[in-house]
Design a protein around this motif. Structure first.
Motif: not given
Length: 135
Positions: A14-24, A60-69, A80-85
């Motif tokens: 909890x509190x960690x970060x991940x970055x998801x990637x997608x190649x089309x 952004x969905x309300x559930x991720x606003x301010x934490x995901x980019x 890409x999806x940058x996820x923090x917090x």
């Protein structure tokens, strides 16, 4: 035919970060609605973020606003999806998705994120990547 390959999932505390990637691949569209959806066990699929590739406008969905980019690199056909917090409730399988027929407003208003299977029913999906948030 559009093909999407998503990656980057893993296990973080909890509190960690991940970055998801997608190649089309398999398309030459320059205007697409692209986004990330997630589904946790026993829960409905949720659209968490979307972006219209030509304008860069986002939703952004309300559930991720301010934490995901969400971001895209049109030259490389990547999303890409940058996820923090990260929180335990973010645990789910995350899917990259793209729809070449959606209107821009559907994309950045959240309409596509809430109803990706609605008309024109032209959403393509990645295979999914698991994100687990656990101590």
């Amino acid at each position: 035919r559009i093909q999407l390959e998503d990656s980057g999932g893993g296990t973080v505390p909890p509190g960690g970060s991940l970055r998801l990637s997608c190649v089309g691949s398999g398309y030459t569209y320059t205007n697409l609605c692209m986004g990330w959806f997630r589904q946790a066990p026993g829960k409905e699929r949720e659209g968490v973020a979307s972006i219209y590739t030509s304008s860069g406008r986002t939703y952004y969905a309300d559930s991720v606003k301010g934490r995901f980019t969400i971001s895209r690199d049109n030259a490389k056909n990547t999303l890409s999806l940058e996820m923090v917090g990260l929180k335990s409730e973010d645990t789910a399988i995350y899917y990259c998705a793209a729809d070449p027929k959606r209107m821009p407003y559907d994309c950045y208003s959240g309409s596509w994120a809430r109803h990706p299977d609605d008309y024109p029913a032209s959403t393509y999906w990645g295979q999914g990547t698991q994100v687990t948030v656990s101590s």
